[in-house]
Design a protein around this motif. Structure first.
Motif, PDB file in Angstrom:
ATOM      1  N   TRP A 103       0.839  -1.204   0.000  1.00 39.52           N
ATOM      2  CA  TRP A 103       0.000   0.000   0.000  1.00 39.52           C
ATOM      3  C   TRP A 103       0.873   1.252   0.000  1.00 39.52           C
ATOM      4  CZ3 TRP A 103      -0.482   4.007   3.475  1.00 39.52           C
ATOM      5  CH2 TRP A 103      -1.529   4.898   3.220  1.00 39.52           C
ATOM      6  N   LEU A 104       1.914   1.279   0.833  1.00 45.36           N
ATOM      7  CA  LEU A 104       2.794   2.444   0.886  1.00 45.36           C
ATOM      8  C   LEU A 104       3.431   2.708  -0.480  1.00 45.36           C
ATOM      9  CD1 LEU A 104       4.491   1.838   4.335  1.00 45.36           C
ATOM     10  CD2 LEU A 104       3.147   3.859   3.711  1.00 45.36           C
ATOM     11  N   LYS A 105       3.888   1.647  -1.142  1.00 48.57           N
ATOM     12  CA  LYS A 105       4.527   1.802  -2.456  1.00 48.57           C
ATOM     13  C   LYS A 105       3.533   2.293  -3.504  1.00 48.57           C
ATOM     14  CE  LYS A 105       6.403  -2.340  -2.562  1.00 48.57           C
ATOM     15  NZ  LYS A 105       7.223  -3.514  -2.917  1.00 48.57           N
ATOM     16  N   GLU A 106       2.291   1.871  -3.409  1.00 47.62           N
ATOM     17  CA  GLU A 106       1.277   2.280  -4.382  1.00 47.62           C
ATOM     18  C   GLU A 106       0.697   3.662  -4.073  1.00 47.62           C
ATOM     19  OE1 GLU A 106      -1.647  -0.835  -4.421  1.00 47.62           O
ATOM     20  OE2 GLU A 106      -0.152  -2.343  -4.977  1.00 47.62           O
ATOM     21  N   GLU A 107       0.510   3.967  -2.809  1.00 52.50           N
ATOM     22  CA  GLU A 107      -0.167   5.195  -2.390  1.00 52.50           C
ATOM     23  C   GLU A 107       0.732   6.433  -2.442  1.00 52.50           C
ATOM     24  OE1 GLU A 107      -3.252   7.628  -0.793  1.00 52.50           O
ATOM     25  OE2 GLU A 107      -3.360   5.611  -1.621  1.00 52.50           O
ATOM     26  N   ILE A 108       2.019   6.260  -2.164  1.00 52.17           N
ATOM     27  CA  ILE A 108       2.923   7.404  -2.039  1.00 52.17           C
ATOM     28  C   ILE A 108       4.010   7.274  -3.109  1.00 52.17           C
ATOM     29  CG2 ILE A 108       4.434   8.682  -0.489  1.00 52.17           C
ATOM     30  CD1 ILE A 108       2.873   7.390   1.850  1.00 52.17           C
ATOM     31  N   PRO A 109       3.882   8.011  -4.207  1.00 51.85           N
ATOM     32  CA  PRO A 109       4.787   7.826  -5.356  1.00 51.85           C
ATOM     33  C   PRO A 109       6.270   7.998  -5.035  1.00 51.85           C
ATOM     34  CG  PRO A 109       2.929   9.228  -5.949  1.00 51.85           C
ATOM     35  CD  PRO A 109       2.844   9.001  -4.468  1.00 51.85           C
ATOM     36  N   SER A 110       6.625   8.906  -4.155  1.00 51.55           N
ATOM     37  CA  SER A 110       8.045   9.187  -3.901  1.00 51.55           C
ATOM     38  C   SER A 110       8.617   8.420  -2.712  1.00 51.55           C
ATOM     39  CB  SER A 110       8.251  10.688  -3.678  1.00 51.55           C
ATOM     40  OG  SER A 110       7.672  11.088  -2.442  1.00 51.55           O
TER      41      SER A 110
END
Length: 135
Positions: free
Chosen positions: A116-123
């Motif tokens: 989720w973190l990798k998908e939700e927050i691009p940078s």
């Protein structure tokens, strides 16, 4: 215990706990486990709010941190891992501390959060301080 550092390289991607809480809670809806009990408290000595997600046999906490200490940690991670942060050295991070899961009953939960973190927050740049590896 397993700590995941989600360094946020772009100021546009920073999300406060109030925004993260319903999104993180939504990860567990419709999954094959009981929903977590979600609460918050203030860390002693830091005056920083953290979210606590609890199940009867496992838990994790989430804090949002910002400032020089985060930048120093990001610099250390860059030196240790060779990661090149896009744009600037991060001064913002989401720190997730997972309790021990010896039965591996909650391994999927950790994977769901990481994905989720990798998908939700691009940078975002994810760093596991125990294994010293990037995700």
């Amino acid at each position: 215990m397993f700590t995941l550092h989600a360094f946020v390289a772009s100021a546009a991607d920073v999300q406060p706990l109030e925004v993260l809480e319903p999104k993180l809670t939504g990860i567990f809806q419709g999954q094959h486990s009981a929903p977590p009990d979600v609460s918050s408290n203030t860390l002693p000595f830091k005056n920083t709010t953290r979210l606590l997600y609890r199940w009867p046999t496992w838990s994790f906490s989430v804090t949002c941190e910002s400032g020089d200490e985060v930048a120093a940690d990001a610099k250390f991670v860059a030196q240790e891992s060779g990661v090149v942060f896009p744009g600037r050295l991060p001064v913002d991070r989401i720190r997730i501390v997972f309790a021990q899961d010896e039965s591996c009953e909650f391994t999927n939960h950790m994977i769901w959060i990481t994905d989720w973190l990798k998908e939700e927050i691009p940078s975002v740049v994810l760093y596991d301080e125990t294994s010293k590896r990037l995700y």
